[in-house]
Design an enzyme around this catalytic site. Structure first.
Site, short mmCIF file in Angstrom:
data_model
loop_
_atom_site.label_atom_id
_atom_site.label_comp_id
_atom_site.label_asym_id
_atom_site.label_seq_id
_atom_site.Cartn_x
_atom_site.Cartn_y
_atom_site.Cartn_z
N HIS A 128 0.91 -0.98 0.21
CA HIS A 128 0.00 0.24 -0.16
C HIS A 128 0.59 0.78 0.05
O HIS A 128 2.41 1.26 0.40
CB HIS A 128 -0.94 0.41 1.14
N ASP A 205 2.54 -4.28 8.13
CA ASP A 205 1.33 -4.12 7.41
C ASP A 205 0.51 -4.79 8.06
O ASP A 205 0.34 -5.56 7.59
CB ASP A 205 1.10 -3.16 6.74
N GLN A 208 -4.86 -5.43 7.15
CA GLN A 208 -6.11 -6.34 6.05
C GLN A 208 -6.47 -7.66 7.31
O GLN A 208 -7.04 -8.30 6.59
CB GLN A 208 -5.25 -6.08 4.51
N LYS A 231 -10.94 -0.01 9.97
CA LYS A 231 -11.05 -1.42 8.96
C LYS A 231 -11.52 -2.30 10.16
O LYS A 231 -11.84 -3.52 9.51
CB LYS A 231 -9.73 -1.57 8.28
N CYS A 374 -4.80 2.42 -4.16
CA CYS A 374 -3.41 2.54 -3.29
C CYS A 374 -2.22 1.63 -3.63
O CYS A 374 -1.29 1.51 -2.59
CB CYS A 374 -3.47 2.63 -1.52
#
Length: 423
Positions: A128, A205, A208, A231, A374
C-alpha cells in the site's frame, strides 16, 4: 466451527449494524467495500455517544470526575488492544490517527536516525502507498536503498526472491500481512525469522489482517505492527502502533507538544515514559475508547469464528466468479475450503472499465471499490490502470454474494449489448 454453524454468523450479527438495514437506489444495500473501511456496530456507536454525552473531558490532565472517567476509558482501551494482539505490555501500544501515521512514526523516529548510505530497506511490489511513500522519504533523506520483493507466477509474495535480496546490508523489512489488492496471505512468520537472522528489523502492515483473523505479536516476533481502527469496526481517525518495548524506548519522540513531556524548560525538555512520549497533544479520545469497544465486540464474536466464516464466504464467492468467462481475477485462488487468502476478490472485466462496473453495480445497491486501491506500482506491474474489488466481512452473506453476481452479470450483458449494437 462447522460450515452450518459458520453460515449462521452473519444472521447473528447483522442486526448490530444499523447502516446495513438501508436501501440504496431502491435496493437493499450490499456493502462489499470492507477492505476500504468496515461498518460500525451499535455498541461502538453507543460508546462514542456516551463519551460525548457523559464523559467529555481531556485525559491525563484533570482530577475532576469527568477527566478521571475519560482517562480510565482511554487507557482501558489500550489494555484491551494489547490483549487483543497479545502484546507483552500495554506500553507497547501507541495510539495514532491511523496506520499511515504509525508507519510515519517509525520512519521518522527510527528510520531517519538509524539508517544511512549503504543500508537497505526491503519492501514488496504489492505494498500500500502508506507502506511505500514514507520509506521513499527515508531513502531520499538518508541515502538508504529500497529493494522490492516480486511476485510468484500465482501472484503471491516471492519468498525465494526475498531470500536473494536479504544481506548484511538489510536493516529493515516492511511488508503487509495481507495484500489489499491481491488478497494473498503473506508468510510473515518466515519473513520475520529470515530478516532477524541478518539483524534486520521488521514492520508488519496488518491493516487487512487484524480485522479478520487472530493475531499474536509475541508469536510473530515482529518489531513493529500497525493497523487502522476503521477497518476493524471502530471509527475513523484512530489506529495504533505496536512496538517491542526496548525498541520503542530507544526511539526519540515523533511529535512535540503537550502530553509527551516530563519537564519543559525554555531551552530543553525531557520526555514522558512510554507510550505517552509518542502521543503528543490531545488525542482522539472518543475514537480510542470506541476502538476499545470494537475490540470488545470482535472478541465477543470470536476472531476464529470470523476467520472460519470468511473462508466459507470466500470459497462461495470465487466459485461464482470463476464461472464468469469475462472476469479476470488477480491474486491466488483460495483453497477448496476458502482459506489461504483474504475474503476479497480483485478483478477486471473484458471491455468494461472498473469505474463503469462500480457505477452500474451501485445502481443495484451493490457497493464495491474501483481504482488502483493505493497500489499504483502493483497495478503497473499487472498491466492494468484500474481494477474492481469486492471485499467481504463477517456480516456479509451468501445471499448478498448471489445479488452481487447477478448484478455483475447484468452489467456485463449490458455493456456487451452496447458493443454488439456498435458492430
Amino acid at each position: 466451527m462447522t460450515v452450518a454453524q459458520a453460515r449462521t454468523l452473519a444472521s447473528q450479527v447483522r442486526a448490530d449494524f444499523p447502516i446495513l438495514q438501508q436501501q440504496v437506489n431502491g435496493q437493499p444495500l450490499v456493502y462489499f467495500d470492507n477492505a476500504a473501511t468496515s461498518q460500525k456496530p451499535q455498541s461502538v456507536l453507543a460508546t462514542l455517544r456516551h463519551y460525548y454525552e457523559c464523559d467529555n473531558a481531556n485525559v491525563h490532565r484533570g482530577i475532576h470526575a469527568l477527566s478521571a472517567r475519560a482517562t480510565d476509558a482511554y487507557e482501558g482501551a489500550r489494555d484491551k488492544l494489547a490483549a487483543f494482539i497479545n502484546a507483552a505490555s500495554r506500553d507497547e501500544i501507541v495510539f495514532t490517527r491511523n496506520a499511515s501515521e504509525a508507519i510515519n512514526l517509525v520512519a521518522y523516529s527510527w528510520g531517519m536516525n538509524q539508517l544511512g548510505a549503504g543500508d537497505e530497506i526491503i519492501l514488496s511490489v504489492m505494498e500500500h502507498h502508506s507502506n511505500l511513500v514514507p520509506w521513499q522519504f527515508v531513502a531520499q533523506r538518508t541515502g538508504a536503498q529500497l529493494k522490492f520483493v516480486g511476485l510468484t507466477p500465482d501472484q503471491t509474495f516471492d519468498l525465494d526472491h526475498y531470500r536473494q535480496l536479504l544481506s548484511d546490508r538489510t536493516k529493515l523489512v516492511a511488508v503487509n500481512h495481507v495484500s489489499n489488492t491481491l488478497g494473498c496471505l503473506n508468510p510473515v512468520n518466515t519473513i520475520i525469522e529470515l530478516a532477524h537472522q541478518y539483524g534486520a528489523r521488521v514492520l508488519i502492515d496488518a491493516c487487512q489482517s487484524t480485522p479478520h483473523m487472530p493475531l499474536d505479536v509475541q508469536a510473530l516476533d515482529c518489531d513493529w505492527l500497525v493497523a487502522s481502527g476503521h477497518k476493524m469496526c471502530a471509527p475513523t481517525g484512530i489506529g495504533f502502533l505496536y512496538g517491542q518495548l526496548d525498541l520503542l524506548r530507544a526511539m526519540p519522540p515523533f511529535l512535540g507538544g503537550g502530553e509527551m513531556i516530563a519537564d519543559v524548560f525554555l531551552d530543553y525538555a525531557t520526555y514522558a515514559d512510554l507510550p505517552h512520549k509518542f502521543e503528543a497533544g490531545t488525542p482522539a479520545i472518543a475514537e480510542a475508547i470506541a476502538l476499545g469497544a470494537a475490540v470488545d465486540y470482535l472478541s465477543s464474536v470470536g476472531m476464529e469464528a470470523i476467520a472460519d466464516y470468511e473462508h466459507e464466504l470466500t470459497a462461495y464467492l470465487y466459485q461464482a466468479l470463476n464461472q464468469i468467462p469475462q472476469v479476470r481475477l488477480y491474486g491466488p485462488q483460495p483453497r477448496s475450503d476458502g482459506s489461504g487468502r483474504a475474503a476479497l476478490a480483485t478483478f477486471t472485466v473484458d471491455t468494461v472499465h472498473a469505474q463503469d462496473l462500480s457505477t452500474l453495480l451501485d445502481q443495484s445497491g451493490v457497493a464495491i471499490r474501483s481504482g488502483h486501491h493505493c497500489t499504483q506500482p502493483l497495478h503497473r506491474l499487472l498491466g492494468v490502470d484500474s481494477t474492481a474489488r469486492a471485499s467481504l466481512y463477517f456480516y456479509n452473506t451468501r445471499e448478498e454474494i448471489d445479488r452481487f453476481i447477478a448484478a455483475l452479470k447484468d452489467t456485463i450483458d449490458f455493456f456487451g449489448s452496447i458493443f454488439d449494437d456498435d458492430l
